[in-house]
Scaffold this motif. Structure first.
Motif, short mmCIF file in Angstrom:
data_model
loop_
_atom_site.label_atom_id
_atom_site.label_comp_id
_atom_site.label_asym_id
_atom_site.label_seq_id
_atom_site.Cartn_x
_atom_site.Cartn_y
_atom_site.Cartn_z
N ASN A 176 0.86 -1.35 -0.04
CA ASN A 176 -0.16 -0.08 0.08
C ASN A 176 0.95 1.44 -0.08
OD1 ASN A 176 -2.66 1.54 -0.11
ND2 ASN A 176 -3.51 -0.36 1.24
N THR A 177 0.30 2.30 -0.28
CA THR A 177 0.86 3.81 -0.24
C THR A 177 1.40 4.08 1.31
OG1 THR A 177 0.52 6.02 -0.66
CG2 THR A 177 -1.34 4.94 0.47
N GLY A 178 2.60 4.37 1.25
CA GLY A 178 3.22 4.97 2.54
C GLY A 178 3.86 3.84 3.23
N LYS B 170 7.63 1.37 0.05
CA LYS B 170 8.51 0.82 -1.35
C LYS B 170 9.35 1.75 -1.84
CE LYS B 170 4.06 1.28 -3.18
NZ LYS B 170 3.42 1.69 -2.14
N THR B 171 9.17 3.04 -1.98
CA THR B 171 10.26 4.05 -2.58
C THR B 171 11.46 4.05 -1.41
OG1 THR B 171 8.38 5.29 -3.06
CG2 THR B 171 10.60 6.30 -3.22
N THR B 172 11.25 3.84 -0.13
CA THR B 172 12.40 4.09 0.72
C THR B 172 13.37 2.77 0.38
OG1 THR B 172 11.00 5.04 2.23
CG2 THR B 172 12.91 4.17 3.24
N GLN C 232 -3.23 7.37 -14.03
CA GLN C 232 -2.80 6.22 -14.75
C GLN C 232 -1.48 6.08 -14.55
OE1 GLN C 232 -4.52 5.88 -18.77
NE2 GLN C 232 -4.78 7.85 -18.52
N TYR C 233 -0.76 4.76 -14.33
CA TYR C 233 0.56 4.07 -14.39
C TYR C 233 0.87 3.33 -15.31
CZ TYR C 233 -0.14 6.65 -9.68
OH TYR C 233 -0.38 7.33 -8.83
N GLY C 234 1.87 3.26 -15.70
CA GLY C 234 2.32 2.09 -16.66
C GLY C 234 3.83 1.93 -16.79
N SER C 235 4.29 0.57 -16.96
CA SER C 235 5.74 0.11 -16.91
C SER C 235 5.92 -0.63 -18.27
CB SER C 235 6.09 -0.74 -15.98
OG SER C 235 5.47 -2.06 -15.93
N SER C 236 7.01 -0.09 -18.97
CA SER C 236 7.33 -0.68 -20.39
C SER C 236 8.63 -2.03 -20.31
CB SER C 236 7.87 0.43 -21.24
OG SER C 236 9.07 1.00 -20.76
N ILE D 184 11.59 -2.57 -9.23
CA ILE D 184 10.40 -1.71 -9.73
C ILE D 184 9.31 -1.49 -8.75
CG2 ILE D 184 9.14 -3.29 -10.74
CD1 ILE D 184 8.42 -1.66 -13.06
N VAL D 185 8.73 -0.46 -8.62
CA VAL D 185 7.66 -0.03 -7.62
C VAL D 185 6.47 -0.12 -8.46
CG1 VAL D 185 6.76 1.61 -6.13
CG2 VAL D 185 9.02 1.37 -6.04
N LEU D 186 5.48 -1.13 -7.78
CA LEU D 186 4.33 -1.38 -8.40
C LEU D 186 3.00 -1.49 -7.44
CD1 LEU D 186 5.17 -4.09 -11.04
CD2 LEU D 186 4.80 -1.84 -11.66
N ASP D 187 1.85 -1.12 -8.08
CA ASP D 187 0.73 -1.45 -7.31
C ASP D 187 0.55 -3.15 -7.06
OD1 ASP D 187 -0.76 -1.91 -9.52
OD2 ASP D 187 -2.48 -1.17 -9.02
N THR D 188 -0.65 -3.62 -6.57
CA THR D 188 -0.49 -5.28 -6.23
C THR D 188 -0.92 -5.61 -7.84
OG1 THR D 188 -2.81 -5.10 -5.38
CG2 THR D 188 -1.01 -5.01 -3.79
N ALA D 189 -2.10 -4.92 -8.62
CA ALA D 189 -2.42 -5.46 -9.91
C ALA D 189 -1.24 -5.80 -10.84
CB ALA D 189 -3.21 -4.74 -10.44
N GLY D 190 -0.31 -4.56 -10.79
CA GLY D 190 1.00 -4.81 -11.58
C GLY D 190 1.72 -5.89 -11.03
N ALA D 191 2.01 -6.06 -9.72
CA ALA D 191 3.03 -7.08 -9.26
C ALA D 191 2.20 -8.61 -9.58
CB ALA D 191 2.86 -7.22 -7.65
#
Ligand code: GDP
Ligand code: ADP
Length: 185
Positions: free
Chosen positions: A12-14, A17-19, A74-78, A94-101
């Motif tokens: 989740n947000t916060g 992940k970025t850290t 919108q967010y996307g990875s290539s 890579i940092v992704l939401d759970t759908a991306g994971a």
């Protein structure tokens, strides 16, 4: 030649992940795949470093391996982004939401190392976002989004493979991350 891996930082947000991505870059020189978003940049975020910031018109012009809508943005990875990062190091992040994971686990199999971050007390997340300097309106919208509620649980698509890290105590988190990296090298 060493096998290529992508560390997928999700949760989740916060939750940190970025850290964790910054820790991997600093301590292991692991490059982070930069993804694209239509979300407005936050204070201190830089185009081409934190994200490629897109408009609603420019976003669809890229070629995405996967893309999602999260809290109305919108967010996307290539594939190009992954290959560019792999040309620098055999382990990338890579940092992704759970759908991306879930998509990465399905498309890349064992090459995708899924790390789901969480915290023991979710009330701490709002506090961390405010302390991070996020706009109060953005925090409110984020915490009431469908995606926020969904990402409170590990989805079935990654449940059996995800490393779950409770990021309450940063020292313990780095020990767990170090153990995952050691298992890949
Ligand atoms: N599926 C997917 N999710 C992404 C991508 N880029 C960022 N995200 C996720 O989108 C969500 C929102 O990101 P952001 O607005 O930066 O807020 P954050 O949760 O505070 O990091 C987070 O769960 C990110 O991990 C992407 O290319 N694909
Ligand atoms: N273990 C921790 N304890 C306390 N604060 C933390 C911890 N890990 C990260 N943070 C802080 O929480 C905030 C959110 O972390 P961040 O990495 O930006 O989350 P995400 O990328 O998952 O949204 C940041 O201000 C970060 O410095």
């Amino acid at each position: 030649m060493a096998k290529n891996y992508v560390l997928v930082l999700t949760g989740n947000t916060g939750t940190g992940k970025t850290t964790v991505a910054s820790y991997l870059a600093e301590h292991y020189h692991i490059p982070q795949v930069i993804t694209h978003t239509t979300r407005a940049p936050r204070t201190n975020e830089i185009d081409g470093v934190d994200y490629y910031f897109e408009t609603v018109a420019s976003f669809p012009k890229n070629h995405y391996l996967e893309h999602v809508t999260y809290a109305n943005n919108q967010y996307g990875s290539s594939w190009e982004g992954l290959e560019r990062a792999w040309s620098k190091h055999h382990i990338i992040a890579i940092v992704l939401d759970t759908a991306g994971a879930v998509t990465y686990a399905r498309e890349l199999g064992e090459q995708a190392i899924i790390i789901y971050l969480t915290v023991s007390n979710i009330d701490n997340l709002a506090m961390r976002l405010v302390d991070r300097g996020d706009d109060a309106r953005e925090v409110k919208a984020r915490l009431s989004s469908d995606e926020y509620v969904r990402d409170l649980a590990v989805p079935i698509g990654i449940k059996s493979v995800a490393h779950i890290i409770k990021n309450d105590d940063w020292n313990k988190t780095t020990q767990q991350v170090d153990a995952i990296i050691a298992s890949l090298e």
